[in-house]
Design a protein around this motif. Structure first.
Motif, PDB file in Angstrom:
ATOM      1  N   ARG A  64       8.541  -4.217  -4.868  1.00  0.00           N
ATOM      2  CA  ARG A  64       8.744  -5.618  -4.504  1.00  0.00           C
ATOM      3  C   ARG A  64       7.804  -6.521  -5.295  1.00  0.00           C
ATOM      4  NH1 ARG A  64      13.397  -6.526  -1.374  1.00  0.00           N
ATOM      5  NH2 ARG A  64      13.754  -4.638  -0.159  1.00  0.00           N
ATOM      6  N   VAL A  65       8.229  -7.765  -5.525  1.00  0.00           N
ATOM      7  CA  VAL A  65       7.396  -8.726  -6.237  1.00  0.00           C
ATOM      8  C   VAL A  65       6.354  -9.261  -5.265  1.00  0.00           C
ATOM      9  CG1 VAL A  65       7.339 -10.927  -7.471  1.00  0.00           C
ATOM     10  CG2 VAL A  65       9.247  -9.356  -7.819  1.00  0.00           C
ATOM     11  N   GLN A  66       5.190  -8.658  -5.283  1.00  0.00           N
ATOM     12  CA  GLN A  66       4.088  -9.102  -4.433  1.00  0.00           C
ATOM     13  C   GLN A  66       2.795  -8.556  -5.016  1.00  0.00           C
ATOM     14  OE1 GLN A  66       5.740  -5.907  -1.345  1.00  0.00           O
ATOM     15  NE2 GLN A  66       4.114  -7.109  -0.464  1.00  0.00           N
ATOM     16  N   ASP A  67       1.723  -9.293  -4.839  1.00  0.00           N
ATOM     17  CA  ASP A  67       0.445  -8.842  -5.366  1.00  0.00           C
ATOM     18  C   ASP A  67      -0.080  -7.666  -4.560  1.00  0.00           C
ATOM     19  OD1 ASP A  67       0.245 -10.662  -7.448  1.00  0.00           O
ATOM     20  OD2 ASP A  67      -0.657 -12.205  -6.177  1.00  0.00           O
ATOM     21  N   ILE A  68      -0.882  -6.854  -5.211  1.00  0.00           N
ATOM     22  CA  ILE A  68      -1.506  -5.726  -4.536  1.00  0.00           C
ATOM     23  C   ILE A  68      -2.472  -6.266  -3.466  1.00  0.00           C
ATOM     24  CG2 ILE A  68      -3.321  -5.602  -6.292  1.00  0.00           C
ATOM     25  CD1 ILE A  68      -3.369  -2.585  -5.857  1.00  0.00           C
ATOM     26  N   SER A  69      -2.428  -5.674  -2.276  1.00  0.00           N
ATOM     27  CA  SER A  69      -3.278  -6.153  -1.190  1.00  0.00           C
ATOM     28  C   SER A  69      -4.705  -5.662  -1.384  1.00  0.00           C
ATOM     29  CB  SER A  69      -2.737  -5.652   0.158  1.00  0.00           C
ATOM     30  OG  SER A  69      -2.895  -4.253   0.256  1.00  0.00           O
ATOM     31  N   GLU A  70      -5.638  -6.358  -0.781  1.00  0.00           N
ATOM     32  CA  GLU A  70      -7.039  -5.950  -0.872  1.00  0.00           C
ATOM     33  C   GLU A  70      -7.254  -4.581  -0.239  1.00  0.00           C
ATOM     34  OE1 GLU A  70      -9.643  -7.279  -2.460  1.00  0.00           O
ATOM     35  OE2 GLU A  70      -8.193  -8.682  -3.304  1.00  0.00           O
ATOM     36  N   GLU A  71      -6.525  -4.324   0.849  1.00  0.00           N
ATOM     37  CA  GLU A  71      -6.662  -3.036   1.536  1.00  0.00           C
ATOM     38  C   GLU A  71      -6.204  -1.889   0.632  1.00  0.00           C
ATOM     39  OE1 GLU A  71      -6.624  -6.269   4.387  1.00  0.00           O
ATOM     40  OE2 GLU A  71      -5.246  -5.719   2.773  1.00  0.00           O
ATOM     41  N   LEU A  72      -5.063  -2.101  -0.049  1.00  0.00           N
ATOM     42  CA  LEU A  72      -4.566  -1.054  -0.929  1.00  0.00           C
ATOM     43  C   LEU A  72      -5.482  -0.888  -2.134  1.00  0.00           C
ATOM     44  CD1 LEU A  72      -2.492   1.039  -1.579  1.00  0.00           C
ATOM     45  CD2 LEU A  72      -0.998  -0.728  -2.510  1.00  0.00           C
ATOM     46  N   LEU A  73      -6.015  -1.995  -2.628  1.00  0.00           N
ATOM     47  CA  LEU A  73      -6.967  -1.940  -3.735  1.00  0.00           C
ATOM     48  C   LEU A  73      -8.181  -1.091  -3.353  1.00  0.00           C
ATOM     49  CD1 LEU A  73      -7.979  -2.897  -6.513  1.00  0.00           C
ATOM     50  CD2 LEU A  73      -8.873  -4.948  -5.383  1.00  0.00           C
TER      51      LEU A  73
END
Length: 268
Positions: A64-73
């Motif tokens: 999906r077109v969405q930025d990587i979340s801080e949690e996933l980072l």
């Protein structure tokens, strides 16, 4: 561990086939995790994998077109801190310094469009899905080819109710060909055209993307841009094994798709 979007991914069998063969040969066990193309599920599964331990991870980034979340980072950084090798396939996480294999979707979109232009088409529609990252790149390739030939891009977003607009374009003869986001969307077009009496390729030419098995059984056989899916799966798992056993530098390896000609495009 393999993290795939198996719920909506007809590439899963191709990826798993190659991955399974190499792991069996090298003596590793395959653990499949379904991310469901969901960020929260991604985070949860990565946390579980890190907690129980693993030799390495192959990840298909969410599409999906969405930025990587801080949690996933943070979870990805935890993998690196724990010394767990990670290889991505079919995409990559923005700004993440990981090993990854992906298809050049910009080149693929351009390749499909240039084939139609070479066949004499000038009124070419791009039928894409704005919510998917790979579709954004394929759209970019389509637009680049059109602009390089001084043609005006026409784009419909298949995430919405696109059929009425598509029918209007066909009835007013504003298009003679369509570049579709993927083969499934091209098959949807086939079904819609059958309902409204539009013939492929006599009335409109169609090109798909991905080269799934279904494309060879369409009538007429679908012309499509073929992704090197099995090559990606084999090379990615072999690279992961090398990382586990010897270490390897971070890099992104981009493979170019190829045009597979069927019977859905005619010269005009």
């Amino acid at each position: 561990d393999v993290l795939l979007d198996t719920g909506d991914n007809y590439f899963a069998p191709y990826f798993l086939s190659g991955i399974g063969r190499v792991l069996d040969r090298e003596g590793y066990q395959l653990v499949l995790n379904d991310t469901r193309d969901n960020v929260e599920m991604f985070e949860k599964l990565l946390q579980q994998i890190i907690s129980r331990g693993t030799s390495g991870i192959i990840i298909q980034p969410y599409r999906r077109v969405q930025d990587i979340s801080e949690e996933l980072l943070q979870e990805l950084e935890s993998c690196q801190a724990a010394g767990i090798p990670v290889v991505t396939i079919d995409g990559k996480f923005r700004d993440q310094d990981l090993v990854g294999y992906m298809t050049d979707d910009v080149y693929g979109g351009k390749l499909a469009t240039e084939h139609l232009i070479a066949m004499g088409h000038r009124k070419i529609l791009g039928l894409f899905r704005s919510s998917y990252r790979d579709s954004v790149f394929r759209t970019r390739g389509y637009c680049r080819a059109m602009e390089e030939h001084s043609l005006t891009p026409q784009i419909l977003d298949a995430d919405g109710e696109y059929q009425p607009a598509l029918q209007a374009l066909l009835q007013s003869r504003q298009i003679t060909a369509i570049v579709c986001y993927n083969d499934l969307l091209a098959v949807d077009c086939y079904h819609f055209f059958a309902q409204i009496g539009v013939r492929v390729p006599e009335d409109v030419s169609v090109i798909g993307f991905d080269g799934i098995t279904m494309s060879r059984y369409c009538v007429p056989v679908l012309t499509t841009v073929v992704q090197p899916s099995e090559q990606i799966s084999l090379q990615s798992i072999e690279l992961l094994v090398r990382q586990i056993e010897h270490g390897a530098p971070a890099q992104t390896i981009t493979l170019q798709p190829e045009l597979q000609q069927g019977e859905s495009v005619r010269a005009i």
